[in-house]
Design an enzyme around this catalytic site. Structure first.
Site, PDB file in Angstrom:
ATOM      1  N   GLU A  34      39.581  45.483  46.053  1.00 33.01           N
ATOM      2  CA  GLU A  34      39.489  46.421  47.176  1.00 33.01           C
ATOM      3  C   GLU A  34      39.227  45.685  48.491  1.00 33.01           C
ATOM      4  O   GLU A  34      38.085  45.602  48.956  1.00 33.01           O
ATOM      5  CB  GLU A  34      38.388  47.461  46.931  1.00 33.01           C
ATOM      6  CG  GLU A  34      38.725  48.467  45.847  1.00 33.01           C
ATOM      7  CD  GLU A  34      37.679  49.562  45.720  1.00 33.01           C
ATOM      8  OE1 GLU A  34      36.594  49.435  46.333  1.00 33.01           O
ATOM      9  OE2 GLU A  34      37.939  50.548  45.006  1.00 33.01           O
ATOM     10  N   GLU A  39      42.007  51.993  39.665  1.00 27.35           N
ATOM     11  CA  GLU A  39      40.634  52.503  39.645  1.00 27.35           C
ATOM     12  C   GLU A  39      40.596  53.895  40.245  1.00 27.35           C
ATOM     13  O   GLU A  39      41.065  54.118  41.345  1.00 27.35           O
ATOM     14  CB  GLU A  39      39.694  51.567  40.421  1.00 27.35           C
ATOM     15  CG  GLU A  39      38.228  52.003  40.383  1.00 27.35           C
ATOM     16  CD  GLU A  39      37.330  51.040  41.148  1.00 27.35           C
ATOM     17  OE1 GLU A  39      37.499  49.808  40.988  1.00 27.35           O
ATOM     18  OE2 GLU A  39      36.461  51.512  41.906  1.00 27.35           O
TER      19      GLU A  39
END
Length: 499
Positions: free
Chosen positions: A169, A257
């Site tokens: 991320e 995710e």
């Protein structure tokens, strides 16, 4: 003899029934092919992940929590149970880089190897996740990443079940063109020297939400996908719109995710919003991995505290999130119900109830104090009980200890309560919020709390950079704002939380 057989059968049935919560194993029947045996080498066709026969495939599975914290749940026994009882086709091993991960604790790599070897033996796909988070720019540890993926690709380059996720991320002052794409090109080049075929997934900006940016400037590798992450209680249609845009540009997406909670990992669960997301992913045949396999005491965890670390979980061992995710991987009709919580941010807020007005007591962009002044107004037709109302001021504390003082409150400073909350995952313009509440009091229709003047400072009295704070804007008069959010018994009733 017949009587003996009858007694034996009766005892057997009683034994099976008393096993109660033990769950059926749909993939454990003799002769059932494993996911890798069935699909083989994966590749990309257009925007679609396809198997060795060129047929679209949608992988579904679960991610570990950080291997440095909950690595005990990552072992062959637990993965076998997930394959046989949950029906997972993919497992993601989340190896943090910072926060006690591989940069400071190289031994975490051994748990990653254990996960990959177990997945190979069990015939499920496995995502090797270089889990950047608090070290938001992937270039910060680029050389370490290249070293790691060189080793992984040399070990598993001929293993068709391996998928590489090279930047979990990216976040903060990071963008696709300047930071992420050049990093990805270097790491992909390292992997491709040993592994010419396996799928590589690249994280996108703003915690892997900006798939639109990646779609506008795509990587050249034929088997690369862009990561999209969402949490059902926070991210709604606006993020699906980004996904639709990326797909329209021919960019393949893998949701490596997602959570049933809000983006903190610990608000919710939001099952209606999760159903909406899974329906969307199914309609696009987009593969997904749920966060997370652990017994951590937060709503996104699949297991209740104290659950076995080696599988064999009964229904009573699963959290609300775990139950929902298992049933949706299996494809059965889920029977779970929503746990009341804050609704998704893209739901309309109540316009005719209470609202908040704000002005900056200190408009300096850099100051050692934040001085928000606010007043809450009842625009509705019924009296509001203030002890049920809380307000959140969203800002960046940057991991420093926080303090608050009340300089003045028309209702009395002694009637005002405070709580600082650090976000599990920072949002745009905020890693912390100050929650303000009231010990007692009411607001009649048309009434206001009057001015509440607060003053925040760091433990070390260092400066804040207010210009980047979500709730801050420079105004010396009270103005209505939706960037300070209001809640009634924890339910969002005014404003918009940061992304």
């Amino acid at each position: 003899m017949k009587r003996s057989i009858s007694i034996f059968i009766t005892c057997l049935l009683i034994t099976l029934l008393t096993m109660g919560g033990m769950l059926a194993s749909p993939a454990s029947a003799a002769g059932t092919k494993t996911p890798v045996a069935k699909n083989g080498q994966l590749s990309i066709k257009g925007t679609q992940l396809v198997n060795r026969d060129g047929k679209a495939v949608q992988l579904k599975g679960i991610s570990s929590h950080g291997l440095q914290w909950y690595g005990e749940y990552v072992n062959k026994d637990s993965l076998k149970w997930l394959r046989d009882d949950w029906g997972i086709t993919v497992f993601r091993a989340a190896m943090y880089t910072a926060d006690g991960g591989i940069i400071d604790n190289p031994s975490v790599k051994n748990k990653m190897k254990e996960a990959v070897e177990a997945a190979k033996e069990l015939g499920i796909y496995v995502i090797i996740d270089w889990h950047i988070l608090n070290d938001g720019n992937p270039n910060q540890n680029k050389e370490k990443a290249k070293e790691f993926f060189k080793e992984m690709s040399s070990l598993y380059g001929n293993t068709p079940n391996v998928i590489y996720e090279i930047a979990n991320e990216p976040n903060g002052d990071v963008n696709w063109k300047r930071d992420i794409k050049p990093y990805a090109e270097e790491v992909i080049s390292v992997i491709r020297k040993n592994d010419p075929d396996n799928i590589i997934i690249v994280g996108t900006g703003t915690w892997s939400q900006d798939v639109n940016d990646a779609a506008d400037d795509q990587l050249k590798d034929a088997n690369v996908m862009d990561a999209l992450h969402f949490y059902a209680g926070t991210h709604g249609q606006f993020l699906r719109d980004k996904a639709n845009y990326a797909l329209s540009k021919g960019a393949p997406i893998f949701v490596t995710e997602w959570g049933t909670s809000d983006a903190s990992g610990n608000g919710g669960v939001f099952l209606d919003q999760s159903r909406e997301w899974l329906k969307y992913l199914d309609s696009k045949t987009i593969s997904w991995v749920n966060w997370n396999l652990s017994d951590k005491q937060e709503s996104s965890s699949a297991l209740k505290p104290g659950a076995s670390k080696t599988g064999g979980w009964r229904l009573s061992d699963l959290s609300a999130s775990g139950t929902f995710v298992r049933e949706n991987i299996l494809g059965t009709k889920d029977s779970t119900k929503d746990i009341p919580e804050t609704p998704a941010k893209d739901k309309p807020t109540q316009e005719n109830g209470i609202s908040v007005q704000y002005r900056a007591g200190d408009g300096s962009m850099n100051s050692n104090q934040i001085r928000p002044q606010l007043q809450i107004k009842n625009n509705g037709n019924t009296t509001v009980d203030l002890k049920d109302v809380t307000a959140r001021y969203w800002y960046n504390a940057k991991n420093k200890g926080q303090n608050v003082d009340c300089d003045y409150a028309q209702l009395g400073c002694g009637n005002v309560t405070y709580k600082f909350v650090t976000l599990h995952k920072p949002k745009q313009g905020a890693d912390t919020y100050l929650e303000l509440g009231f010990k007692n009091g009411t607001l009649a229709p048309g009434a206001s709390t009057g001015n509440i003047q607060l003053r925040l400072h760091n433990d070390d009295w260092s400066n804040y950079a207010q210009s980047g704070d979500y709730s801050f804007f420079k105004s010396n008069t009270f103005k209505t704002t939706k960037k300070i959010t209001l809640y009634d018994q924890g339910k969002l009733i005014w404003g918009t939380e940061p992304n």
